[in-house]
Design a protein around this motif. Structure first.
Motif, PDB file in Angstrom:
ATOM      1  N   VAL A 297       0.840  -1.203   0.000  1.00 22.75           N
ATOM      2  CA  VAL A 297       0.000   0.000   0.000  1.00 22.75           C
ATOM      3  C   VAL A 297       0.876   1.255   0.000  1.00 22.75           C
ATOM      4  O   VAL A 297       0.661   2.175  -0.793  1.00 22.75           O
ATOM      5  CB  VAL A 297      -0.948  -0.003   1.213  1.00 22.75           C
ATOM      6  CG1 VAL A 297      -1.626   1.352   1.367  1.00 22.75           C
ATOM      7  CG2 VAL A 297      -1.983  -1.103   1.075  1.00 22.75           C
ATOM      8  N   ASP A 298       1.859   1.281   0.873  1.00 22.28           N
ATOM      9  CA  ASP A 298       2.744   2.452   0.941  1.00 22.28           C
ATOM     10  C   ASP A 298       3.493   2.639  -0.370  1.00 22.28           C
ATOM     11  O   ASP A 298       3.650   3.766  -0.859  1.00 22.28           O
ATOM     12  CB  ASP A 298       3.739   2.297   2.092  1.00 22.28           C
ATOM     13  CG  ASP A 298       3.075   2.402   3.453  1.00 22.28           C
ATOM     14  OD1 ASP A 298       1.990   3.010   3.543  1.00 22.28           O
ATOM     15  OD2 ASP A 298       3.630   1.875   4.431  1.00 22.28           O
TER      16      ASP A 298
ATOM     17  N   LEU B 102       1.050   3.993  -3.096  1.00 21.18           N
ATOM     18  CA  LEU B 102       0.721   5.415  -2.884  1.00 21.18           C
ATOM     19  C   LEU B 102       1.902   6.331  -3.189  1.00 21.18           C
ATOM     20  O   LEU B 102       1.709   7.525  -3.472  1.00 21.18           O
ATOM     21  CB  LEU B 102       0.253   5.622  -1.446  1.00 21.18           C
ATOM     22  CG  LEU B 102      -1.149   5.098  -1.124  1.00 21.18           C
ATOM     23  CD1 LEU B 102      -1.410   5.170   0.378  1.00 21.18           C
ATOM     24  CD2 LEU B 102      -2.211   5.888  -1.882  1.00 21.18           C
ATOM     25  N   SER B 103       3.111   5.797  -3.142  1.00 17.26           N
ATOM     26  CA  SER B 103       4.292   6.622  -3.405  1.00 17.26           C
ATOM     27  C   SER B 103       4.573   6.797  -4.893  1.00 17.26           C
ATOM     28  O   SER B 103       5.377   7.654  -5.268  1.00 17.26           O
ATOM     29  CB  SER B 103       5.528   5.998  -2.738  1.00 17.26           C
ATOM     30  OG  SER B 103       5.988   4.852  -3.450  1.00 17.26           O
TER      31      SER B 103
ATOM     32  N   SER C  70      -5.325   9.495  -2.922  1.00 12.77           N
ATOM     33  CA  SER C  70      -4.700   9.576  -1.599  1.00 12.77           C
ATOM     34  C   SER C  70      -4.983   8.328  -0.773  1.00 12.77           C
ATOM     35  O   SER C  70      -4.440   8.156   0.317  1.00 12.77           O
ATOM     36  CB  SER C  70      -5.215  10.810  -0.853  1.00 12.77           C
ATOM     37  OG  SER C  70      -6.620  10.759  -0.708  1.00 12.77           O
ATOM     38  N   THR C  71      -5.841   7.469  -1.283  1.00 15.94           N
ATOM     39  CA  THR C  71      -6.136   6.167  -0.683  1.00 15.94           C
ATOM     40  C   THR C  71      -6.037   5.112  -1.781  1.00 15.94           C
ATOM     41  O   THR C  71      -5.923   5.438  -2.966  1.00 15.94           O
ATOM     42  CB  THR C  71      -7.549   6.119  -0.081  1.00 15.94           C
ATOM     43  OG1 THR C  71      -8.519   6.245  -1.148  1.00 15.94           O
ATOM     44  CG2 THR C  71      -7.751   7.233   0.939  1.00 15.94           C
TER      45      THR C  71
ATOM     46  N   ALA D 178      -4.731  -1.234   7.776  1.00 17.38           N
ATOM     47  CA  ALA D 178      -4.218  -0.071   7.050  1.00 17.38           C
ATOM     48  C   ALA D 178      -4.951   1.222   7.366  1.00 17.38           C
ATOM     49  O   ALA D 178      -4.538   2.294   6.928  1.00 17.38           O
ATOM     50  CB  ALA D 178      -4.273  -0.338   5.545  1.00 17.38           C
TER      51      ALA D 178
ATOM     52  N   ASP E  26      -7.097   4.450   7.315  1.00 21.30           N
ATOM     53  CA  ASP E  26      -7.641   5.309   6.272  1.00 21.30           C
ATOM     54  C   ASP E  26      -6.912   5.199   4.942  1.00 21.30           C
ATOM     55  O   ASP E  26      -7.331   5.815   3.953  1.00 21.30           O
ATOM     56  CB  ASP E  26      -7.613   6.767   6.747  1.00 21.30           C
ATOM     57  CG  ASP E  26      -8.562   7.013   7.910  1.00 21.30           C
ATOM     58  OD1 ASP E  26      -9.479   6.191   8.096  1.00 21.30           O
ATOM     59  OD2 ASP E  26      -8.374   8.010   8.633  1.00 21.30           O
ATOM     60  N   LYS E  27      -5.812   4.452   4.894  1.00 17.18           N
ATOM     61  CA  LYS E  27      -5.101   4.294   3.622  1.00 17.18           C
ATOM     62  C   LYS E  27      -5.901   3.452   2.628  1.00 17.18           C
ATOM     63  O   LYS E  27      -5.703   3.558   1.417  1.00 17.18           O
ATOM     64  CB  LYS E  27      -3.733   3.652   3.849  1.00 17.18           C
ATOM     65  CG  LYS E  27      -2.744   4.538   4.602  1.00 17.18           C
ATOM     66  CD  LYS E  27      -1.418   3.831   4.800  1.00 17.18           C
ATOM     67  CE  LYS E  27      -0.430   4.700   5.572  1.00 17.18           C
ATOM     68  NZ  LYS E  27       0.864   4.003   5.791  1.00 17.18           N
ATOM     69  N   VAL E  28      -6.791   2.607   3.141  1.00 16.67           N
ATOM     70  CA  VAL E  28      -7.653   1.791   2.278  1.00 16.67           C
ATOM     71  C   VAL E  28      -9.077   2.317   2.414  1.00 16.67           C
ATOM     72  O   VAL E  28      -9.656   2.293   3.493  1.00 16.67           O
ATOM     73  CB  VAL E  28      -7.603   0.304   2.670  1.00 16.67           C
ATOM     74  CG1 VAL E  28      -8.607  -0.495   1.852  1.00 16.67           C
ATOM     75  CG2 VAL E  28      -6.194  -0.253   2.470  1.00 16.67           C
ATOM     76  N   SER E  29      -9.640   2.787   1.320  1.00 17.65           N
ATOM     77  CA  SER E  29     -10.984   3.376   1.366  1.00 17.65           C
ATOM     78  C   SER E  29     -12.064   2.452   0.828  1.00 17.65           C
ATOM     79  O   SER E  29     -13.250   2.700   1.045  1.00 17.65           O
ATOM     80  CB  SER E  29     -10.995   4.684   0.572  1.00 17.65           C
ATOM     81  OG  SER E  29     -10.543   4.471  -0.763  1.00 17.65           O
TER      82      SER E  29
END
Length: 233
Positions: A99-100, A103-104, A111-112, A132, A134-137
């Motif tokens: 995930v990180d 997003l990078s 943003s998710t 995770a 709020d990183k996963v919406s």
């Protein structure tokens, strides 16, 4: 391992488990919201590559981490053995790193991320959503089973759309309905499960166990893609 069964690795990244590999597909536009695709117990197969490519065709940057480090199962017995040797904690940490990493990437406009997974990967979708934050919406488990399914869903903030089979011998529909209610009660998140007149793994059009159901698969896929479009930004 023959060339036809080599894993579709085209990207290497760092996770909390060290160096990891996976397959990433980018839309023709060169950018889009990010989605993590989590493999079935077979490994990073042609089907998982195709799922990523299909998501890219819908405008997503789709990353499928290779949870087996390059191994692919060739029958159900081997797949079950490989799945059993993957510790839930190890898989979860690798996915968090994925995930990180996603997003990078410059191509990712969201943003998710969304997360979609099948069979073992469906279980890990719920685990990833629980860890995770709020990183996963948006979380989309397809007939999720296995060691990745968490006992508690209290930390899930993502919206959840599940796709489960009424004739699933691995995860009876009664258990799926209980899980739907538990997620809704414990997390307070928006939860909707769909149930299909089909067996386990009905979405896999490689059809390794004879369970593919075209009509149900197409309906579930269209719902999942729209859900991701509505909730990943």
């Amino acid at each position: 391992m023959t060339e036809a069964t080599l894993p579709h690795q085209n990207v290497t990244f760092e996770s909390t488990e060290g160096e990891a590999h996976g397959y990433i597909a980018v839309p023709e536009s060169g950018e889009g919201p990010g989605v993590i695709v989590i493999q079935e117990w077979w490994g990073l197969t042609d089907h998982m590559k195709d799922v990523c490519d299909r998501l890219a065709a819908q405008g997503f940057v789709a990353l499928a981490p290779d949870l087996y480090g390059g191994s692919i199962a060739h029958d159900g017995e081997e797949a079950g053995e490989m799945m059993s040797k993957l510790p839930a904690e190890e898989g979860a940490r690798l996915l968090l790193g994925s995930v990180d990493y996603l997003l990078s990437r410059d191509e990712v406009t969201s943003s998710t991320v969304g997360a979609i997974g099948f069979c073992m990967g469906g279980g890990f979708v719920l685990s990833l959503a629980a860890q995770a934050g709020d990183k996963v919406s948006a979380a989309v488990p397809f007939y999720g089973v296995g060691q990745g399914v968490p006992d508690s869903f209290k930390t899930i903030t993502a919206k959840v759309q599940g796709h489960y089979a009424e004739q699933d011998g691995l995860f009876p529909v009664e258990e799926a309905r209980k899980q739907e209610a538990q997620i809704r009660e414990e997390s307070g998140a928006e939860v909707q499960y769909f149930y299909y007149d089909a067996p386990h793994a009905f979405h896999n059009d490689e059809n390794p166990q004879g369970n593919y159901r075209e009509e149900e698969a197409n309906l579930a896929w269209s719902r999942a893609v729209q859900f991701l479009k509505d909730n990943v930004s």
